[in-house]
Design a protein around this motif. Structure first.
Motif, PDB file in Angstrom:
ATOM      1  N   GLN A 177       0.820  -1.205   0.000  1.00 31.99           N
ATOM      2  CA  GLN A 177       0.000   0.000   0.000  1.00 31.99           C
ATOM      3  C   GLN A 177       0.855   1.257   0.000  1.00 31.99           C
ATOM      4  N   THR A 178       1.957   1.223   0.741  1.00 35.03           N
ATOM      5  CA  THR A 178       2.857   2.381   0.775  1.00 35.03           C
ATOM      6  C   THR A 178       3.464   2.637  -0.593  1.00 35.03           C
ATOM      7  N   ILE A 179       3.979   1.585  -1.224  1.00 38.64           N
ATOM      8  CA  ILE A 179       4.576   1.738  -2.556  1.00 38.64           C
ATOM      9  C   ILE A 179       3.530   2.208  -3.561  1.00 38.64           C
ATOM     10  N   SER A 180       2.303   1.692  -3.451  1.00 40.16           N
ATOM     11  CA  SER A 180       1.234   2.086  -4.363  1.00 40.16           C
ATOM     12  C   SER A 180       0.920   3.575  -4.235  1.00 40.16           C
ATOM     13  N   GLN A 181       0.832   4.071  -2.991  1.00 37.71           N
ATOM     14  CA  GLN A 181       0.559   5.497  -2.794  1.00 37.71           C
ATOM     15  C   GLN A 181       1.687   6.374  -3.332  1.00 37.71           C
ATOM     16  N   LEU A 182       2.928   5.987  -3.064  1.00 33.41           N
ATOM     17  CA  LEU A 182       4.057   6.774  -3.555  1.00 33.41           C
ATOM     18  C   LEU A 182       4.127   6.749  -5.070  1.00 33.41           C
ATOM     19  N   LEU A 183       3.815   5.607  -5.674  1.00 35.36           N
ATOM     20  CA  LEU A 183       3.836   5.513  -7.133  1.00 35.36           C
ATOM     21  C   LEU A 183       2.818   6.465  -7.746  1.00 35.36           C
ATOM     22  N   ARG A 184       1.631   6.548  -7.164  1.00 33.71           N
ATOM     23  CA  ARG A 184       0.613   7.457  -7.698  1.00 33.71           C
ATOM     24  C   ARG A 184       1.008   8.924  -7.513  1.00 33.71           C
ATOM     25  N   SER A 185       1.511   9.273  -6.319  1.00 26.70           N
ATOM     26  CA  SER A 185       1.850  10.672  -6.077  1.00 26.70           C
ATOM     27  C   SER A 185       3.023  11.126  -6.933  1.00 26.70           C
ATOM     28  N   VAL A 186       4.079  10.311  -7.008  1.00 27.23           N
ATOM     29  CA  VAL A 186       5.245  10.676  -7.830  1.00 27.23           C
ATOM     30  C   VAL A 186       4.893  10.639  -9.306  1.00 27.23           C
ATOM     31  N   GLY A 187       4.139   9.610  -9.718  1.00 27.64           N
ATOM     32  CA  GLY A 187       3.763   9.490 -11.131  1.00 27.64           C
ATOM     33  C   GLY A 187       2.931  10.667 -11.603  1.00 27.64           C
ATOM     34  N   ARG A 188       2.022  11.155 -10.750  1.00 26.11           N
ATOM     35  CA  ARG A 188       1.185  12.292 -11.118  1.00 26.11           C
ATOM     36  C   ARG A 188       2.035  13.532 -11.394  1.00 26.11           C
ATOM     37  N   VAL A 189       2.998  13.793 -10.528  1.00 23.77           N
ATOM     38  CA  VAL A 189       3.850  14.974 -10.690  1.00 23.77           C
ATOM     39  C   VAL A 189       4.739  14.843 -11.926  1.00 23.77           C
ATOM     40  N   VAL A 190       5.344  13.678 -12.112  1.00 22.93           N
ATOM     41  CA  VAL A 190       6.262  13.480 -13.245  1.00 22.93           C
ATOM     42  C   VAL A 190       5.523  13.593 -14.574  1.00 22.93           C
ATOM     43  N   ILE A 191       4.369  12.934 -14.681  1.00 20.77           N
ATOM     44  CA  ILE A 191       3.620  12.951 -15.944  1.00 20.77           C
ATOM     45  C   ILE A 191       3.138  14.366 -16.264  1.00 20.77           C
ATOM     46  N   ALA A 192       2.614  15.080 -15.269  1.00 21.77           N
ATOM     47  CA  ALA A 192       2.129  16.440 -15.512  1.00 21.77           C
ATOM     48  C   ALA A 192       3.277  17.366 -15.906  1.00 21.77           C
ATOM     49  N   THR A 193       4.434  17.223 -15.257  1.00 23.57           N
ATOM     50  CA  THR A 193       5.579  18.079 -15.596  1.00 23.57           C
ATOM     51  C   THR A 193       6.059  17.840 -17.015  1.00 23.57           C
ATOM     52  N   ILE A 194       6.201  16.571 -17.398  1.00 29.16           N
ATOM     53  CA  ILE A 194       6.658  16.254 -18.757  1.00 29.16           C
ATOM     54  C   ILE A 194       5.658  16.739 -19.801  1.00 29.16           C
ATOM     55  N   ALA A 195       4.359  16.539 -19.529  1.00 28.56           N
ATOM     56  CA  ALA A 195       3.340  16.973 -20.491  1.00 28.56           C
ATOM     57  C   ALA A 195       3.361  18.488 -20.673  1.00 28.56           C
ATOM     58  N   ILE A 196       3.512  19.221 -19.595  1.00 27.37           N
ATOM     59  CA  ILE A 196       3.554  20.688 -19.689  1.00 27.37           C
ATOM     60  C   ILE A 196       4.790  21.142 -20.455  1.00 27.37           C
ATOM     61  N   LEU A 197       5.944  20.545 -20.181  1.00 29.06           N
ATOM     62  CA  LEU A 197       7.165  20.922 -20.906  1.00 29.06           C
ATOM     63  C   LEU A 197       7.053  20.612 -22.394  1.00 29.06           C
ATOM     64  N   LEU A 198       6.510  19.448 -22.747  1.00 28.79           N
ATOM     65  CA  LEU A 198       6.350  19.104 -24.165  1.00 28.79           C
ATOM     66  C   LEU A 198       5.345  20.032 -24.839  1.00 28.79           C
TER      67      LEU A 198
END
Length: 311
Positions: free
Chosen positions: A74-95
């Protein structure tokens, strides 16, 4: 669909004419931006699917007990969602910016700016680094009961920057990872409940010890509560002597997280057993010595006793 694309093409050409830009280039840019955000949405779907698969992989089907493997998942799942959300949004905005302008100079300037900001945001960097090592060393997980930074409670959520605790009164505490110098995990590996029993001096201590040991043996072999124990109940004996009672200490080694319920049930059984065995509970006693001047006649003693009672 052709009608929709045609109308969209007309709208883009009109906007391009107003802005005095190439309509065909503007149309290509719009489709590229749409494609970027569709890919970002698909990537987010993959992250969410992966996090759910992790939770399903560690789930043993028993909702009554949360194992260490389930908490870790559960801990890894929560961290994956929180980090993934930030990384994907940042890359999409830069592109998206890169479609319209060259972001290479911006990235270079952002690197210098980030270096300058890092000196002013040292606490943020410390929180993120501390969060990384908390996860790497598996110090605690979602669902654990911990004490950190003067607060205690159940870990509800973890990110790379903060830990969210919920205490017994329902209060939510948000603690930055860098502020947790010492962490006490109360639900890792095994736990222990310490139950002290106070009995009056008027009772036979050896008899009470025999009763407590008998009740402890029955509790250790109970079909329901015995499963939450990690060994038989230990009756250590007389722990201390107070002003009005003898304190007998017992230790109950339990499964992690079960120590509080086990202690409550054992106390309840002892109270009922003491009632059946006619063992009294201790109560505060105070012995008062009265010295009466001028003789020890009955009236003077009564007056002194009344004065002492109202004092």
């Amino acid at each position: 669909m052709q009608l929709l694309l045609g109308s969209l093409n007309d709208i883009i050409e009109r906007i391009a004419a107003i802005l005095r830009v190439d309509g065909e280039a503007a149309l290509r840019a719009v489709f590229r931006v749409i494609g970027i955000w569709i890919l970002a949405w698909l990537a987010w779907r993959v992250v969410r699917l992966t996090s759910r698969r992790i939770e399903q992989a560690v789930d043993d089907g028993d909702d009554s007990v949360t194992t260490l493997r389930e908490k870790r998942g559960q801990t890894i799942s929560q961290l994956l969602r929180s980090v993934g959300r930030v990384v994907i949004a940042t890359i999409a905005i830069l592109l998206t910016f890169n479609v319209f302008i060259d972001i290479a100079p911006i990235l270079a300037g952002a690197g210098i700016l980030g270096l300058a900001v890092s000196f002013g945001a040292q606490s943020l960097v410390r929180d993120v680094i501390s969060g990384f090592f908390i996860l790497l060393e598996n110090q605690f997980a979602v669902g654990d009961v911990i004490e950190a930074a003067g607060k205690s409670g159940v870990v509800e959520r973890m990110t790379m920057r903060v830990v969210v605790l919920r205490d017994l009164e329902g209060t939510m505490h948000v603690i930055p990872n860098g502020e947790m110098k010492v962490v006490s995990n109360k639900t890792r590996g095994w736990a222990r409940a310490v139950v002290d029993i106070s009995v009056p001096y008027t009772e036979d201590v050896d008899r009470i010890l025999s009763v407590v040991r008998d009740e402890a043996a029955q509790f250790s072999t109970d079909s329901v509560w015995g499963l939450q124990l990690d060994g038989p109940v230990e009756v250590l004996g007389v722990e201390s002597l107070t002003d009005n009672s003898v304190v007998i200490r017992t230790l109950l080694k339990t499964q992690p997280g079960s120590q509080w319920n086990v202690a409550r049930e054992f106390r309840r059984r002892l109270i009922n057993r003491f009632s059946r065995e006619a063992i009294e509970s201790p109560f505060q006693q105070r012995r008062v010595h009265v010295t009466v001047k001028g003789g020890a006649n009955g009236e003077a003693i009564a007056q002194a006793a009344a004065a002492g009672a109202t004092a």
